[in-house]
Design a protein around this motif. Structure first.
Motif, short mmCIF file in Angstrom:
data_model
loop_
_atom_site.label_atom_id
_atom_site.label_comp_id
_atom_site.label_asym_id
_atom_site.label_seq_id
_atom_site.Cartn_x
_atom_site.Cartn_y
_atom_site.Cartn_z
N VAL A 159 -5.01 4.05 0.09
CA VAL A 159 -4.81 4.08 1.54
C VAL A 159 -6.11 3.82 2.31
O VAL A 159 -6.16 2.98 3.20
N GLN A 160 -7.18 4.53 1.93
CA GLN A 160 -8.40 4.42 2.74
C GLN A 160 -9.69 4.38 1.93
O GLN A 160 -10.76 4.74 2.43
N THR A 180 0.83 -1.21 0.00
CA THR A 180 0.00 0.00 0.00
C THR A 180 0.86 1.25 0.00
O THR A 180 0.65 2.17 -0.81
N GLU A 220 -15.71 -2.21 5.34
CA GLU A 220 -15.13 -0.96 5.81
C GLU A 220 -14.97 0.08 4.71
O GLU A 220 -15.43 1.22 4.85
N LEU A 221 -14.32 -0.27 3.61
CA LEU A 221 -13.93 0.72 2.61
C LEU A 221 -14.94 0.86 1.49
O LEU A 221 -15.48 -0.13 0.99
#
Length: 322
Positions: free
Chosen positions: A70-71, A9, A155-156
């Motif tokens: 990343v997120q 990542t 989550e993402l």
């Protein structure tokens, strides 16, 4: 596994940032040199200018890709559609302008004549308008993109296509087919055909400049293949997997997702290497840039000498007063 994931990542994010920092000034510099040149722009110059515009606009989407690595996608539905539209439109136009440059090189070297050159100058801007229109039209499926959470990730968010009208698999296969044909196979066929005939003509001519042009052509095609072929091959596997033409497997799905992220970065790298291939390698461009820098240096020296003379006059005047 966690450490490997973190390393991948961070590494991918750093690569994207480096590409962004190289692509933005590189394409701006090439566009600046071409736009302020006092000589009449050749069709290749016009295509190169529009190519730098397309690569510059595509590079503006790189920070979003770095954040996604990343997120996930955090920018909402509107930005998902807008960024996807900008990326896709310039994805098509960039590659199509590469094909236009190959055709122009073919016409200049194989069919060199003054009447043809004048016609090319007249048609080049029309061709540019047609390429931008076609690129924007082919990018319209980006409006199908939305930000959502896939079933296998709690989550993402991701920014991807969602086809609510009709059969999603058919829509995806059709749009991907257009992407592969107009965004890779067709331009590649044009480039290979035009450059093959051009190289054949150059092989029958003598001179250092001709053979140097041949080497540049070979490098251009090889770099194009290295940057774009892995992305399109991975995208084809992803399409077959989503269309269930390949048996679904969780491990394979994760591998394809990782491969898409990596090959997408390789494809974006082409946007920062284009200025080097088409401009800095070219002797004509280097001469233009050298002349512009010399002219700017002379202007600065003249303005500096005028300033020094004016300050010395003021100093003499002040000494006379006091």
């Amino acid at each position: 596994k966690f450490i490997i994931k973190v390393v991948l990542t961070v590494g991918l994010c750093i690569i994207l940032i480096i590409i962004f920092l190289l692509a933005i000034p590189g394409n701006l510099l090439v566009g600046w040199v071409i736009s302020i040149s006092q000589h009449a722009a050749t069709p290749s110059d016009v295509y190169l200018f529009h190519l730098t515009m397309a690569d510059f606009l595509m590079a503006l989407t790189i920070p979003f890709s770095a954040v996604v690595v990343v997120q996930g996608w955090i920018f909402g539905d509107f930005m998902c559609k807008l960024v996807s539209l900008i990326f896709d439109a310039n994805f098509y136009t960039s590659i199509l302008f590469l094909a236009c440059i190959s055709i122009d090189r073919y016409l200049v070297i194989v069919h060199a004549s003054e009447t043809l050159k004048s016609r090319q100058r007249m048609c080049s801007r029309t061709v540019c308008g047609a390429v931008w229109a076609l690129g924007c039209a082919l990018a319209l499926p980006a409006f199908f993109n939305e930000a959502f959470k896939p079933d296998n990730d709690k989550e993402l968010l991701i920014c991807s296509e969602t086809f609510d009208i009709g059969d999603a698999a058919s829509w995806r296969v059709t749009i991907r087919a257009f992407r592969h044909i107009f965004g890779f196979l067709l331009p590649l066929s044009v480039m290979v055909t035009a450059y093959s005939i051009t190289i054949g003509r150059l092989l029958h001519t003598r001179g250092f400049q001709k053979h140097r042009a041949m080497r540049v052509i070979i490098v251009v095609v090889i770099v194009f293949l290295l940057c774009w072929m892995p992305y399109h091959l991975t995208m084809m596997v992803d399409t077959l997997l989503r269309a269930k033409l390949i048996p679904f497997d969780c491990a394979m799905r994760r591998s394809v997702d990782k491969a898409l992220a990596i090959t997408n970065s390789m494809a974006l790298f082409h946007s920062c290497i284009n200025p080097v291939l088409y401009a800095f390698v070219g002797e004509k461009f280097r001469k233009k840039m050298k002349l512009l820098l010399q002219r700017r240096f002379r202007q600065e020296r003249m303005s500096g000498s005028k300033f020094s003379r004016s300050t010395s006059q003021i100093s003499d005047g002040s000494q006379a007063v006091f």
